[in-house]
Enzyme design. Structure first.
Site, PDB file in Angstrom:
ATOM      1  N   LYS A   1       0.537   3.211   8.056  1.00 25.23           N
ATOM      2  CA  LYS A   1       1.828   2.862   7.097  1.00 25.23           C
ATOM      3  C   LYS A   1       1.895   4.420   6.272  1.00 25.23           C
ATOM      4  CE  LYS A   1       1.957   0.925   3.208  1.00 25.23           C
ATOM      5  NZ  LYS A   1       3.128  -0.187   2.548  1.00 25.23           N
TER       6      LYS A   1
ATOM      7  N   GLU B   1       0.683  -1.180   0.424  1.00 23.37           N
ATOM      8  CA  GLU B   1       0.544  -0.396   0.338  1.00 23.37           C
ATOM      9  C   GLU B   1       0.763   1.143   0.321  1.00 23.37           C
ATOM     10  OE1 GLU B   1      -3.160  -0.005   2.004  1.00 23.37           O
ATOM     11  OE2 GLU B   1      -3.974  -2.051   2.920  1.00 23.37           O
TER      12      GLU B   1
ATOM     13  N   PHE C   1      13.068  -3.892   6.937  1.00 22.58           N
ATOM     14  CA  PHE C   1      11.697  -4.650   7.688  1.00 22.58           C
ATOM     15  C   PHE C   1      12.141  -4.980   8.508  1.00 22.58           C
ATOM     16  CE2 PHE C   1       9.346  -4.998   3.849  1.00 22.58           C
ATOM     17  CZ  PHE C   1       8.241  -5.064   3.889  1.00 22.58           C
ATOM     18  N   ILE C   2      13.602  -4.027   9.075  1.00 26.92           N
ATOM     19  CA  ILE C   2      14.059  -4.159  10.542  1.00 26.92           C
ATOM     20  C   ILE C   2      14.428  -2.740  10.971  1.00 26.92           C
ATOM     21  CG2 ILE C   2      15.314  -5.661   9.130  1.00 26.92           C
ATOM     22  CD1 ILE C   2      18.168  -4.102   9.259  1.00 26.92           C
ATOM     23  N   TYR C   3      13.663  -1.841  10.337  1.00 30.12           N
ATOM     24  CA  TYR C   3      13.136  -0.424  11.627  1.00 30.12           C
ATOM     25  C   TYR C   3      12.330  -0.610  13.078  1.00 30.12           C
ATOM     26  CZ  TYR C   3      15.340   1.852   7.655  1.00 30.12           C
ATOM     27  OH  TYR C   3      16.347   2.138   7.014  1.00 30.12           O
TER      28      TYR C   3
ATOM     29  N   CYS D   1      -3.122  -6.910   5.464  1.00 32.46           N
ATOM     30  CA  CYS D   1      -2.251  -8.294   5.277  1.00 32.46           C
ATOM     31  C   CYS D   1      -1.652  -8.967   6.128  1.00 32.46           C
ATOM     32  CB  CYS D   1      -1.073  -8.023   3.722  1.00 32.46           C
ATOM     33  SG  CYS D   1      -1.652  -7.267   2.916  1.00 32.46           S
TER      34      CYS D   1
ATOM     35  N   ASN E   1       4.532 -12.834   3.436  1.00 30.45           N
ATOM     36  CA  ASN E   1       3.763 -11.701   4.376  1.00 30.45           C
ATOM     37  C   ASN E   1       4.302 -12.610   6.230  1.00 30.45           C
ATOM     38  OD1 ASN E   1       2.702 -10.313   2.607  1.00 30.45           O
ATOM     39  ND2 ASN E   1       1.015 -10.634   2.854  1.00 30.45           N
TER      40      ASN E   1
ATOM     41  N   LYS F   1      -3.797 -10.386   9.366  1.00 32.84           N
ATOM     42  CA  LYS F   1      -4.972 -11.799   8.362  1.00 32.84           C
ATOM     43  C   LYS F   1      -4.013 -12.535   8.237  1.00 32.84           C
ATOM     44  CE  LYS F   1      -6.548 -10.313   5.349  1.00 32.84           C
ATOM     45  NZ  LYS F   1      -6.409 -11.471   3.807  1.00 32.84           N
TER      46      LYS F   1
ATOM     47  N   ARG G   1      -6.778  -0.745   9.208  1.00 29.84           N
ATOM     48  CA  ARG G   1      -7.142  -2.033   9.194  1.00 29.84           C
ATOM     49  C   ARG G   1      -6.260  -2.698  10.277  1.00 29.84           C
ATOM     50  NH1 ARG G   1      -9.053  -4.211   3.859  1.00 29.84           N
ATOM     51  NH2 ARG G   1      -6.935  -3.110   2.857  1.00 29.84           N
TER      52      ARG G   1
END
Length: 441
Positions: free
Chosen positions: A327, A158, A255-257, A266, A214, A269, A334
């Protein structure tokens, strides 16, 4: 080639619009009459950079159409994508009633060979259920039409969905027939000509790939948040740790922040659904269970920092939120950490004021008048006891701190995304708290 996209939400609308952008005749179907009427007028139901302009452009070129009539949309259609919602049930499993409902309608109205593709994120085994639902309707009609089922999971981020679709890292397609493979090769030819790889595999593996991808990203986030919490305890700086491990090519910088937990449509869920799938097969995904637990705890971290700062007494305090969406570059709330925090602050007797560049209308739909809404990032600070940064929108990264100093009752900032420098904040006279750094010394 003529294709149909059933479901005009985030995935369906982006998918349909992007396919039309490369010259394919696309009809998007949705049962929501008002949504379809608005789309025909060019009114877009979601916030996604670049999408509105692309919808308008392809409508004018008569390549993108909207309807509520699936029977009409299936006339001369070669491929139908199922892109409806798969909301989680109470036990965490994916609810497939909408997916199977579309499959049944395909069986009810198809007139010739049809390739039915699941674009929705669905658990392993869904393709078999889709095939059964289609065949059941064909049997009722005494029809002997050929059809195939395939899995083509989406990997859209997104806020960057257009680029993700038109310039994908990979295109995953699960199928079990040569005819279906030829159709999908033809459909994705514009992408392969530009060098984007299509990975063909069996359907079960394709269904698993989306959940595994994911879940791996969610694992990285929760791992870093867990390490960040330990850093605060032992006196390490998570930002330095992140740089130290991110330079390892096996780990990487993405993705390590550290932050206040993942949200959106996503990760939460899909992690739950994969855990449930494993449970169905009598296997326990211990790592993923911990990922989920860490994430839920992380969403409360900022509340505990604020509560501690005010000595456990938040009654009557006004908390200013910068950001509500899970974000930046989306209005999606959601599973957003903001929702958890708002509830905790309100339960503690605090007043929440909020501003978000895109998610204000969505927040009003979800929260109603339980919080106060501001027109801009500075109005929300008037008479607030503290600033809590929830979402790292670009406009929050370089604010006017002189203005902030004049508006806040207490010069304290709680940064849930680590976008400010603590030494700089201290020099400007602010008490500053972030994630993964002991700011008490």
């Amino acid at each position: 080639m003529k294709i149909t996209i059933v479901g005009s939400g985030y995935v369906g609308l982006v998918t349909g619009t992007c396919f039309s952008e490369v010259g394919i005749d696309v009809t998007c179907v949705d049962i929501d009459q008002k949504k379809i009427e608005n789309l025909k007028k060019g009114i877009i139901p979601i916030f996604e950079p670049g999408l509105e302009e692309m919808v308008h452009r392809n409508q004018k070129k008569d390549r993108l159409h909207f309807t509520t009539n699936i029977a009409e949309a299936l006339i001369d259609c070669e491929v139908v994508f199922i892109a409806v919602g798969t909301p989680p049930d109470e036990d965490g499993s994916a609810d497939l009633k909408y997916v199977l409902g579309v499959a049944a309608e395909c069986g009810r109205y198809m007139k010739d060979y049809l390739l039915i593709v699941t674009k929705s994120t669905v658990p392993v085994g869904t393709a078999k259920m889709v095939k059964s639902a289609v065949q059941e309707e064909l049997t009722k009609r005494n029809a002997t039409l050929d059809f195939d089922v395939a899995s083509n999971p989406e990997f859209l981020k997104e806020g960057a969905a257009i680029d993700d679709f038109l310039k994908p890292d990979r295109i995953v397609v699960g199928l079990d027939s040569e005819r279906a493979e030829e159709v999908m090769k033809s459909l994705y030819k514009p992408f392969t000509l530009n060098g984007h790889p299509v990975i063909f595999m069996d359907i079960t593996s394709a269904e698993m790939t989306k959940y595994a991808a994911n879940s791996m990203l969610a694992t990285k986030i929760s791992f870093m948040n867990d390490i960040a919490n330990l850093c605060e305890i032992v006196g390490a700086d998570i930002n330095m740790v992140r740089k130290g491990i991110g330079s390892d090519s096996r780990i990487g910088q993405k993705f390590i922040y550290p932050g206040i937990g993942y949200g959106g449509s996503c990760f939460p869920k899909d992690v739950k659904a994969l855990i449930h799938t494993a449970h169905d097969y009598k296997y326990e995904l211990r790592v993923l269970k911990s990922v989920e637990e860490v994430n839920e705890d992380q969403k409360s971290v900022l509340f505990h920092k604020v509560n501690k700062y005010f000595n456990g007494d938040l009654k009557g305090k006004t908390i200013a939120f910068w950001g509500l969406s899970f974000k930046p570059m989306t209005d999606d709330m959601r599973e957003a950490p903001s929702l958890v925090l708002i509830k905790k602050f309100r339960d503690a007797g605090a007043i929440v004021k909020a501003y978000d560049p895109a998610a204000m209308e969505e927040a009003k739909r979800i929260l109603g008048d339980t919080i106060t809404y501001a027109e801009d990032q500075y109005e929300v600070l008037i008479d607030a006891d503290c600033l809590v940064l929830i979402t790292e929108w670009a406009e929050f990264k370089f604010p006017n701190f002189n203005v902030i100093r004049k508006l806040l009752k207490t010069l304290v900032i709680f940064d849930g995304r680590n976008i400010y420098d603590r030494a700089e904040m201290k020099a400007k006279g602010f008490d500053y708290f972030c994630i993964g750094i002991d700011t008490t010394n």
